[in-house]
Enzyme design. Sequence first.
Site, PDB file in Angstrom:
ATOM      1  N   GLU A   1       0.830  -1.210   0.000  1.00 50.12           N
ATOM      2  CA  GLU A   1       0.000   0.000   0.000  1.00 50.12           C
ATOM      3  C   GLU A   1       0.855   1.245   0.000  1.00 50.12           C
ATOM      4  O   GLU A   1       0.870   2.010   0.950  1.00 50.12           O
ATOM      5  CB  GLU A   1      -0.855   0.054   1.277  1.00 50.12           C
ATOM      6  CG  GLU A   1      -1.819  -1.055   1.439  1.00 50.12           C
ATOM      7  CD  GLU A   1      -2.309  -1.185   2.880  1.00 50.12           C
ATOM      8  OE1 GLU A   1      -3.263  -1.932   3.085  1.00 50.12           O
ATOM      9  OE2 GLU A   1      -1.730  -0.545   3.792  1.00 50.12           O
ATOM     10  N   PRO A   2       1.602   1.491  -1.066  1.00 52.29           N
ATOM     11  CA  PRO A   2       2.454   2.671  -1.098  1.00 52.29           C
ATOM     12  C   PRO A   2       1.638   3.945  -1.301  1.00 52.29           C
ATOM     13  O   PRO A   2       0.667   3.943  -2.060  1.00 52.29           O
ATOM     14  CB  PRO A   2       3.350   2.419  -2.321  1.00 52.29           C
ATOM     15  CG  PRO A   2       2.519   1.528  -3.206  1.00 52.29           C
ATOM     16  CD  PRO A   2       1.687   0.679  -2.304  1.00 52.29           C
ATOM     17  N   GLY A   3       2.031   4.995  -0.619  1.00 51.32           N
ATOM     18  CA  GLY A   3       1.379   6.295  -0.812  1.00 51.32           C
ATOM     19  C   GLY A   3       2.424   7.318  -1.197  1.00 51.32           C
ATOM     20  O   GLY A   3       2.567   7.712  -2.358  1.00 51.32           O
ATOM     21  N   ARG A   4       3.231   7.711  -0.190  1.00 57.80           N
ATOM     22  CA  ARG A   4       4.245   8.754  -0.385  1.00 57.80           C
ATOM     23  C   ARG A   4       5.165   8.463  -1.569  1.00 57.80           C
ATOM     24  O   ARG A   4       5.455   9.343  -2.369  1.00 57.80           O
ATOM     25  CB  ARG A   4       5.084   8.861   0.881  1.00 57.80           C
ATOM     26  CG  ARG A   4       6.046  10.034   0.899  1.00 57.80           C
ATOM     27  CD  ARG A   4       7.038   9.912   2.055  1.00 57.80           C
ATOM     28  NE  ARG A   4       6.455   9.537   3.300  1.00 57.80           N
ATOM     29  CZ  ARG A   4       6.053  10.388   4.263  1.00 57.80           C
ATOM     30  NH1 ARG A   4       6.211  11.674   4.097  1.00 57.80           N
ATOM     31  NH2 ARG A   4       5.513   9.923   5.382  1.00 57.80           N
TER      32      ARG A   4
ATOM     33  N   CYS B   1      -2.284  33.340  11.632  1.00 56.29           N
ATOM     34  CA  CYS B   1      -1.988  34.174  12.789  1.00 56.29           C
ATOM     35  C   CYS B   1      -1.476  33.262  13.904  1.00 56.29           C
ATOM     36  O   CYS B   1      -2.153  33.071  14.905  1.00 56.29           O
ATOM     37  CB  CYS B   1      -3.269  34.880  13.181  1.00 56.29           C
ATOM     38  SG  CYS B   1      -2.942  36.340  14.082  1.00 56.29           S
ATOM     39  N   GLU B   2      -0.322  32.668  13.670  1.00 61.72           N
ATOM     40  CA  GLU B   2       0.224  31.716  14.641  1.00 61.72           C
ATOM     41  C   GLU B   2       1.712  31.566  14.382  1.00 61.72           C
ATOM     42  O   GLU B   2       2.134  31.294  13.253  1.00 61.72           O
ATOM     43  CB  GLU B   2      -0.491  30.366  14.471  1.00 61.72           C
ATOM     44  CG  GLU B   2       0.264  29.230  15.079  1.00 61.72           C
ATOM     45  CD  GLU B   2      -0.618  28.065  15.496  1.00 61.72           C
ATOM     46  OE1 GLU B   2      -1.841  28.202  15.577  1.00 61.72           O
ATOM     47  OE2 GLU B   2      -0.035  26.997  15.731  1.00 61.72           O
TER      48      GLU B   2
ATOM     49  N   TYR C   1       0.735  13.952   1.566  1.00 61.62           N
ATOM     50  CA  TYR C   1       0.477  14.425   2.933  1.00 61.62           C
ATOM     51  C   TYR C   1       0.621  15.938   3.099  1.00 61.62           C
ATOM     52  O   TYR C   1       1.085  16.401   4.135  1.00 61.62           O
ATOM     53  CB  TYR C   1       1.381  13.686   3.934  1.00 61.62           C
ATOM     54  CG  TYR C   1       1.236  12.179   3.863  1.00 61.62           C
ATOM     55  CD1 TYR C   1       0.022  11.578   4.205  1.00 61.62           C
ATOM     56  CD2 TYR C   1       2.284  11.367   3.447  1.00 61.62           C
ATOM     57  CE1 TYR C   1      -0.124  10.195   4.127  1.00 61.62           C
ATOM     58  CE2 TYR C   1       2.136   9.992   3.363  1.00 61.62           C
ATOM     59  CZ  TYR C   1       0.932   9.411   3.702  1.00 61.62           C
ATOM     60  OH  TYR C   1       0.781   8.050   3.618  1.00 61.62           O
TER      61      TYR C   1
ATOM     62  N   TYR D   1       5.720  17.771  12.138  1.00 63.70           N
ATOM     63  CA  TYR D   1       6.866  16.857  12.290  1.00 63.70           C
ATOM     64  C   TYR D   1       8.207  17.554  12.078  1.00 63.70           C
ATOM     65  O   TYR D   1       9.234  16.883  11.972  1.00 63.70           O
ATOM     66  CB  TYR D   1       6.811  15.708  11.263  1.00 63.70           C
ATOM     67  CG  TYR D   1       5.457  15.193  10.905  1.00 63.70           C
ATOM     68  CD1 TYR D   1       4.691  14.468  11.822  1.00 63.70           C
ATOM     69  CD2 TYR D   1       4.923  15.404   9.637  1.00 63.70           C
ATOM     70  CE1 TYR D   1       3.445  13.987  11.473  1.00 63.70           C
ATOM     71  CE2 TYR D   1       3.667  14.919   9.290  1.00 63.70           C
ATOM     72  CZ  TYR D   1       2.940  14.218  10.217  1.00 63.70           C
ATOM     73  OH  TYR D   1       1.711  13.743   9.871  1.00 63.70           O
TER      74      TYR D   1
ATOM     75  N   ARG E   1       3.184  19.878   7.428  1.00 63.67           N
ATOM     76  CA  ARG E   1       4.198  18.869   7.771  1.00 63.67           C
ATOM     77  C   ARG E   1       5.342  19.446   8.604  1.00 63.67           C
ATOM     78  O   ARG E   1       5.906  18.752   9.428  1.00 63.67           O
ATOM     79  CB  ARG E   1       4.741  18.162   6.515  1.00 63.67           C
ATOM     80  CG  ARG E   1       3.639  17.410   5.763  1.00 63.67           C
ATOM     81  CD  ARG E   1       4.172  16.399   4.753  1.00 63.67           C
ATOM     82  NE  ARG E   1       4.840  15.304   5.419  1.00 63.67           N
ATOM     83  CZ  ARG E   1       6.137  15.118   5.430  1.00 63.67           C
ATOM     84  NH1 ARG E   1       6.924  15.939   4.779  1.00 63.67           N
ATOM     85  NH2 ARG E   1       6.661  14.107   6.082  1.00 63.67           N
TER      86      ARG E   1
END
Length: 443
Positions: free
Chosen positions: A296-299, A367-368, A396, A340, A336
Amino acid sequence: MEQSPYFFPRLPEISVNPDGELMLAGHPAHSLMERHGSPLVVILEDALRRNCQAWMHPAANGIRFRMYYASKALLTTGVAALMHQEGLGIDVVSMGEMATALAGGVPPEMVLMHGNAKDRAELEYAVEQRVGRIVIDNLEEIGRLAEVVQAAGIRQKVFVRVTPGIRPSTHRYVQTGQQDSKFGFNLEGGLAEQAVLQVLRHPELELVGLHCHIGSQVLETEPFVAAAGRMLEFYAHVQQELGAPLDELNLGGGIGIRYKDSDAQMDAASHMARLYEFVAKWCGEHGIDCPLICDEPGRSIIGETGVTLYTVQSTKRIEEVRNYASVDGGMTDNPRFALYEARHPVAPAMRMLDRPDQLWSVSGKCCETGDMLIHDVEMCELHAGDLLAFFSTGAYTWSMASNYNRVARPAVLLLGKDREGLLARRETVEDLLSLDSVPDWLR
Ligand code: LLP
């Protein structure tokens, strides 16, 4: 030709013209922004199809395999349609992903449903639509699913998700195969065996295979081989001692991509060839039939094929502290870094040949303070109006986008050499307002 000093994926679709402008599939970056606005997520179609084909590379030794694209990486109806054209099935974890896969023309048989918190409505929809496989993740789900399947008067093919106790080297938020995981049933504690026995008590559930996923952005094959070894032992045990005629083993995807120069380059075809060889040898030695291998590859399919283009809106220099360049997107379209501290390659799209002689931090528009796309990266002098390209943003980023500060999500463009088409149009303020309602007493 002069080489760009910036690091970015070395794909034939990404190049720099003699004026120092980034070219995507032969299109100048600025022309894409003029046509489609800023920010913009570009998906390079040829690269995407090439990656799909690498995963669909035929296995040697007559091994049977099936690939499911992990749609959490990026899913729109068009992405689902493309994956189906390339022969992949789709791994989904929610009603929304399931409905999108089906809307993209993916045959239900090629849909595999995951989830550690599937609700009854999702299970009913999955069963009604006759999705091919449902991966059982917890004990409560077994009875719930059995009821739904019984009511539909069918038999449902299911997997049991196992945590094999392997902890690969990657960010701890994306490790999934260790004992202490919210997903699946552990081998060590015996939960996996308990789950299998419970499933076998329900004749309407047809246990066809076992699943594991050890983590994401893993840059070596060996942890997957180690996981496959533990899974095969359990697979053989379930077949031989628990009497379940299993035929499929899902190894869960997870191989990484190069976000920086020093990251190892993985190759899907060789990675799978190593796993196929290991499984075939193990089965030969233990006298069992080789299972159908799923992944199940995604990235690794879509990550490097994505480039996000932003426009710098302002810059700020704080002497001896930091230089900020603020862009018209940020954590809302790519959380991301905020989540992370993930660092995507970045470069000034109109000045790819200019020497990177200054440190810049790229901030988003929210605003952060935590809304940063990256800290301290070397680039040339930047000004308002400059275009910045963040690379390897196919996976992602947009799929994890939010509307914080009521920022609308960018458009996603599928781009080939001679064609381009939107996978998702840009959100509008009207879209955002359309979900609102005003209670009577506030009118
Ligand atoms: N299968 C299962 C059951 C998964 O949980 C995942 C990813 C995949 C397949 C696909 O893994 P991939 O080939 O894409 O590594 N948002 C994080 C990544 C979370 C991955 C979660 N599961 C990030 O931005 O790095």
